[in-house]
Design an enzyme around this catalytic site. Structure first.
Site: not given
Length: 301
Positions: A250-251
């Site tokens: 996600g990052d």
């Protein structure tokens, strides 16, 4: 300039154990120490994609020194506040038949330390981008996200927020440039279960109505959805591949979005760059590199 904030970074001590047994000695078959924290992950991937950023947050003790060393080895420019009491936490991640995590506490951050971080953020100017992500340790004021965004309000800084539930919803009136919940986090906000991209779209638009300029919803194997401030909606399935490690995916997608938008000025291209970067990290033992991302983009063109 791009800056990232990680309030409670960590050294991630990753071990693999063939047969984990509680109450007895277990011997690791693999071990690795990596810099941990959502903002730090964003900075590392941005660097891998060819874009400089500055990582901010709080570090302390010998573990904090090691975290800074590892970040610099990864090509990240560090500007952390050094805290006198306590130490940067160590998060132990045991990979066996089931995955078990033991997360440390983190240092004793003072009001003076917070003021020092805010002073560093005052250096941001119009056109800069700030990524605020992850949880806020209990020792800090619960409204740290709002304090930072209120302080920067009116300066033309693009603020990207990647956080859960109240941390996210409380900043919406301050009009973040981008918010990035996943479909489960988005569903939790509205008390619904969201499984498909079509189900996500109306609730992403609700976040936009509540104040976010752009809403990017990541959905792991289902791909993702972007509701852009232009009124356009983009959606796409995920790239196919074998998931090796989903931590940081996600990052990575946040970093991919920033890089894609900087390079093309197109929300559509930024969206596809985000999905490819998140997938590239998920398909690898480590965070995404530029060649891995470009290979996925070419394969799904």
């Amino acid at each position: 300039m791009i800056a990232t904030v990680t309030f409670n970074p960590a050294l991630d001590y990753i071990v693999r154990v063939s047969d984990m047994r509680l109450g007895s000695i277990n011997r690791a078959t693999y071990e690795r120490v990596l810099p941990g924290g959502k903002g730090i992950n964003v900075s590392i991937v941005l660097g891998n994609l060819g874009h400089e950023s500055r990582a901010l947050g709080f570090v302390a003790g010998f573990t904090g020194n090691e975290l800074v060393r590892l970040c610099r080895d990864a090509g990240v420019s560090c500007d952390f506040v050094h805290v006198n009491e306590g130490m940067t936490r160590i998060n132990v991640k045991v990979k066996a038949a089931e995955e078990t995590e033991l997360n440390g506490q983190g240092p004793a951050i003072s009001a003076e330390n917070v003021d020092e971080l805010l002073a560093k953020l005052d250096q941001l100017v119009e056109g800069d981008t700030l990524v605020i992500s992850g949880s806020v340790p209990t020792i800090l004021p619960h409204d740290m996200y709002e304090r930072i965004m209120t302080r920067l309000d009116g300066r033309g800084v693009r603020v990207i927020v990647d956080a859960e539930r109240d941390l996210l919803t409380r900043v919406l009136p301050l009009h973040p440039f981008l918010v990035k919940p996943n479909n489960h986090e988005l569903g939790d906000i509205f008390g619904v279960e969201l499984k498909t991209r079509d189900e996500v779209i109306p609730y992403a638009k609700k976040l936009q109505e509540m104040g976010a300029a752009n809403v990017f919803v990541s959905m792991a194997g289902e791909g993702g959805v972007l509701v852009a401030e232009t009124g356009e909606v983009f959606q796409s399935p995920a790239a196919t591949g074998t998931v090796v490690n989903s931590v940081g995916a996600g990052d990575s997608s946040v970093a991919g979005f920033i890089a894609g938008l900087m390079e093309t000025g197109s929300y559509e291209q930024a969206f596809h760059m985000a999905l490819a970067t998140g997938s590239a990290s998920a398909f690898s033992e480590e965070l995404a590199t530029r060649p891995e991302v470009e290979a996925l983009l070419a394969r799904n063109a």
